[in-house]
Design an enzyme around this catalytic site. Structure first.
Site, PDB file in Angstrom:
ATOM      1  N   ASN A  12      27.960 -21.768  -1.865  1.00 27.31           N
ATOM      2  CA  ASN A  12      29.114 -23.088  -1.757  1.00 27.31           C
ATOM      3  C   ASN A  12      28.520 -23.934  -0.751  1.00 27.31           C
ATOM      4  O   ASN A  12      28.537 -25.349  -0.792  1.00 27.31           O
ATOM      5  CB  ASN A  12      30.386 -22.671  -1.256  1.00 27.31           C
ATOM      6  CG  ASN A  12      31.532 -23.709  -1.397  1.00 27.31           C
ATOM      7  OD1 ASN A  12      31.879 -24.293  -2.401  1.00 27.31           O
ATOM      8  ND2 ASN A  12      31.845 -24.262  -0.034  1.00 27.31           N
TER       9      ASN A  12
ATOM     10  N   HIS B  44       0.890  -1.184   0.021  1.00 27.91           N
ATOM     11  CA  HIS B  44       0.073  -0.167  -0.043  1.00 27.91           C
ATOM     12  C   HIS B  44       0.850   1.379  -0.026  1.00 27.91           C
ATOM     13  O   HIS B  44       0.632   2.132  -0.796  1.00 27.91           O
ATOM     14  CB  HIS B  44      -0.916   0.189   1.181  1.00 27.91           C
ATOM     15  CG  HIS B  44      -1.434   1.259   1.606  1.00 27.91           C
ATOM     16  ND1 HIS B  44      -2.725   1.516   0.712  1.00 27.91           N
ATOM     17  CD2 HIS B  44      -1.300   2.060   2.454  1.00 27.91           C
ATOM     18  CE1 HIS B  44      -3.253   2.611   1.268  1.00 27.91           C
ATOM     19  NE2 HIS B  44      -2.503   2.995   2.217  1.00 27.91           N
TER      20      HIS B  44
ATOM     21  N   GLU C 200      -1.822  -5.603  -4.229  1.00 27.40           N
ATOM     22  CA  GLU C 200      -2.804  -4.962  -3.212  1.00 27.40           C
ATOM     23  C   GLU C 200      -4.113  -5.857  -3.433  1.00 27.40           C
ATOM     24  O   GLU C 200      -4.669  -6.164  -2.367  1.00 27.40           O
ATOM     25  CB  GLU C 200      -2.857  -3.557  -3.025  1.00 27.40           C
ATOM     26  CG  GLU C 200      -3.214  -3.052  -1.897  1.00 27.40           C
ATOM     27  CD  GLU C 200      -3.260  -1.472  -1.824  1.00 27.40           C
ATOM     28  OE1 GLU C 200      -2.944  -0.769  -0.953  1.00 27.40           O
ATOM     29  OE2 GLU C 200      -3.726  -0.809  -2.763  1.00 27.40           O
TER      30      GLU C 200
END
Length: 692
Positions: free
Chosen positions: A428, A46, A68
């Site tokens: 990794n 919003h 929204e």
């Protein structure tokens, strides 16, 4: 109106909101039933919609508007939280981040419409369960209170109809000494972006008040479904004059009409009695729902008020200004050092006291500036949960990331550089460390692998750990790969320690991956980590156990600007060595130095310590000839020691690091330079590059 002046603020605030959105989406995925998180996501979307609309970024505004709609459907239980929906919301987040990056780089949001995301959001709305529309009945309280009136004039609009729960809030506010006002705002008929102008008004009011009611609704105002006029009811400690002053300063606002709303407890009682006597179960249900919504609103407003109170005491400062301030403090320290070394002046007691006081002031000023520059590592850590989520899903692995010590602080210059090394280490761990689900199951491990990211302060350093409970490093496989690449032969490999074998992983283009993927196999990763960390004056260490997991340690200095250093003489030149790298200073006889495989070494505490003659490395003429006693500065690099042969130790001093500039950036044995008290320049040695 030229909005470019607000662009920097827009970018910074948008980044903060997007980070909040990222964290909330991760939380919602773990706990789909958490309505408070869902409300926070809705609030962020919003706010972003209003901000982007105000700035004229229509694509961002459209995307957040459609987001929204979906979020509202979630709040109304019209759709359910699913993995597919979370993935879509993350795509929205990525798109908004791309828009923000474009704004930061070009001043424009670009031309990408993200229609595939918008279509997907629309399809969710189209597929939701239909809801029966119910007409709102006038509350019994409104009739009893008489707040709504059909008779009104242009300058005296009627009070909005309030239910008993609205009045409860107003009464409570009055008990706390707050005022309640109804504010009617009329915009100029030529206003083009009505919703954007309304957003500015809302943000202005929220600085010192809470908005409890709006007519038309906030949603309609944002969608520009109003005719240049809207009315708000606010609670505040301020008086009417403050609103008149601030709101009249907003352009395209033609008229402001403010009326005070009085607390009326007897009307509330009448309304409650009327409600209880009516026997209207639907009305009671609606009242109960309104009460719950009002409680939720009060909680949200309370949380927001607490947040505003905290952030209201902070100021955004451009990092370049902090760099300038630090540079001035650095120059002050240099001049203070020069003053201490001045000769030919009478050093009276008053002079000594003044110099001591100056020392205290400069030290306190330096500490204050450094604290301002310190940033929690949380700003870097926050990006990793999403990354681990995406990588683990891509690899089909179950991975849980835990983080601790996010409040640990580092200098801003260090914070800006450690992101990439940590990304490499975490990727990794997921790719090489954590095993596939089937492998973990057969090994008797939990199916979900665990990665821990920790940060903590250790003296003048900050240590960051990345630990996983995966397969560990197969040193035999690393050794075999090193032989294949010709880095060592079989005879040499047989005598290597585990640490020496693991060090091969940090060599450029070295990889143990069997195939090249999007994540690994190209030999780019750990060498980048080592190079970057050492450039920051830090070190990387590794602990591993086959089948149990690995732990990587990154040790970094708190700051790179002003350091404690040991000044030494090599020939007739002065050099500085960072004090935190020094293990011991000692004298040795030349005959104590032995030659092993063409490398000079000494035996120190049953350890073989390699020797580096700085005059040869730095190509400084040795004018001292044969010496009966050699001065040795033993430095540490991780758990390894190296001895530097110097001609003289001058002592410890606080020094200011100065960059060598781009033309001298390729010198590996020197990191930077400093200006000494006598005005001469001393080079700061790179222990990591010189140590064996």
């Amino acid at each position: 109106m030229d909005m470019s002046q607000y662009q920097e603020i827009f970018i910074e605030e948008t980044k903060e909101h997007l980070q909040s959105l990222n964290q909330c989406l991760l939380t919602l995925e773990k706990d789909p039933g958490d309505s408070s998180v869902l409300n926070e996501i809705f609030r962020v979307a919003h706010t972003l919609k209003g901000m982007s609309g105000t700035m004229g970024f229509k694509r961002m505004s459209r995307l957040t508007h459609d987001m929204e709609n979906v979020l509202q459907a979630l709040r109304n239980n019209e759709v359910k939280v699913t993995t597919k929906l979370i993935d879509l919301l993350f795509k929205c987040l990525d798109a908004l981040e791309n828009y923000t990056t474009m704004v930061a780089e070009t001043g424009s949001e670009g031309i990408e419409e993200n229609l595939n995301i918008i279509d997907a959001l629309s399809n969710i709305i189209k597929g939701k369960a239909p809801q029966a529309a119910t007409a709102a009945k006038p509350s019994s309280f409104a009739a009893a209170h008489g707040t709504a009136s059909s008779a009104s004039t242009d300058d005296n609009p009627p009070l909005l109809a309030l239910n008993q729960y609205d009045m409860n809030v107003i009464n409570k506010a009055a008990d706390l000494g707050n005022n309640t006002y109804q504010i009617t705002l009329k915009l100029n008929k030529g206003c083009v972006l009505k919703s954007a102008r309304a957003f500015v008004i809302f943000k202005t009011l929220e600085r010192y008040s809470e908005i409890i009611k709006s007519d038309p609704s906030v949603q309609d105002i944002e969608d520009e479904k109003f005719d240049y006029e809207f009315t708000l009811i606010v609670i505040t400690k301020e008086d009417e004059s403050v609103f008149q002053k601030d709101l009249n300063s907003i352009s395209e606002v033609d008229k402001i009409i403010i009326r005070q709303v009085q607390a009326k407890r007897e009307a509330v009682a009448a309304g409650l009695k009327a409600g209880s006597e009516s026997g209207d179960s639907d009305g009671r249900a609606r009242d109960e729902q309104a009460a719950q919504q009002n409680s939720d609103t009060n909680q949200v407003n309370s949380d927001l008020s607490a947040k505003k109170a905290k952030t209201g005491k902070t100021v955004r400062v451009d990092i370049e200004r902090l760099d300038l301030l630090l540079n001035l403090v650095s120059e002050l320290i240099i001049q203070k050092t020069r003053l201490e070394g001045l000769e030919g002046i009478t050093k009276t007691k008053d002079w000594a006291e003044t110099l001591e006081y100056l020392e205290k002031i400069t030290t306190n000023l330096h500490d204050a500036v450094m604290k301002v520059r310190m940033v929690p590592v949380e700003t870097v850590f926050n990006r990793f949960p999403r990354m681990i989520r995406d990588i683990s899903k891509n690899l089909g692995k179950e991975v849980e990331l835990t983080m601790s010590g996010e409040e640990t602080e580092l200098d801003r210059t260090v914070i800006d550089e450690i992101g990439d090394p940590l990304i490499h280490l975490l990727r990794n761990s997921v790719d090489h460390g954590i095993e596939p689900i089937e492998t973990r199951r057969s090994a008797g491990k939990p199916e979900t692998g665990k990665i821990a990211l920790r940060a903590y302060q250790d003296g003048n350093n900050v240590v960051i750990e990345v630990e996983d409970d995966g397969a560990g490093i197969n040193t035999e496989k690393v050794k075999k790969k090193a032989i294949e690449k010709g880095l060592i032969n079989k005879d040499m490999a047989a005598n290597l320690t585990q640490k020496e074998i693991i060090d091969f992983l940090f060599k450029p283009s070295f990889s143990t991956a069997d195939k090249v993927t999007d994540l690994s196999g190209r030999g780019v990763g750990l060498d980048v980590v080592k190079t970057k960390i050492e450039m920051l004056g830090g070190v990387v260490e590794v602990e591993t156990a086959l089948g149990k997991g690995s732990r990587f340690f990154i040790r970094l200095p708190l700051t790179l600007a002003i350091i404690q250093a040991l000044l030494v003489m090599v020939g007739n030149e002065k050099y500085a060595i960072q004090l935190s790298s020094i293990h011991k200073i000692m004298n040795i006889a030349p005959e104590e130095i032995k030659l092993v495989q063409n490398q000079e070494v000494i035996l120190y505490r049953n350890m073989v310590v390699p020797i580096v003659r700085l005059d040869k490395v730095l190509e400084v003429p040795n004018e001292n000839g044969d010496q009966k006693v050699l001065k040795l500065v033993i430095v540490k690099r991780g758990d390894r020691l190296t001895g530097f042969v110097v001609d003289k130790v001058l002592g410890q001093q606080e020094i200011v690091q100065k960059s060598l500039g781009k033309f001298l950036s390729g010198i590996k044995v020197v990191t930077s330079a400093t200006i000494l008290g006598d005005g001469n320049v001393a080079l700061i040695l790179d222990v990591n590059a010189l140590a064996h």
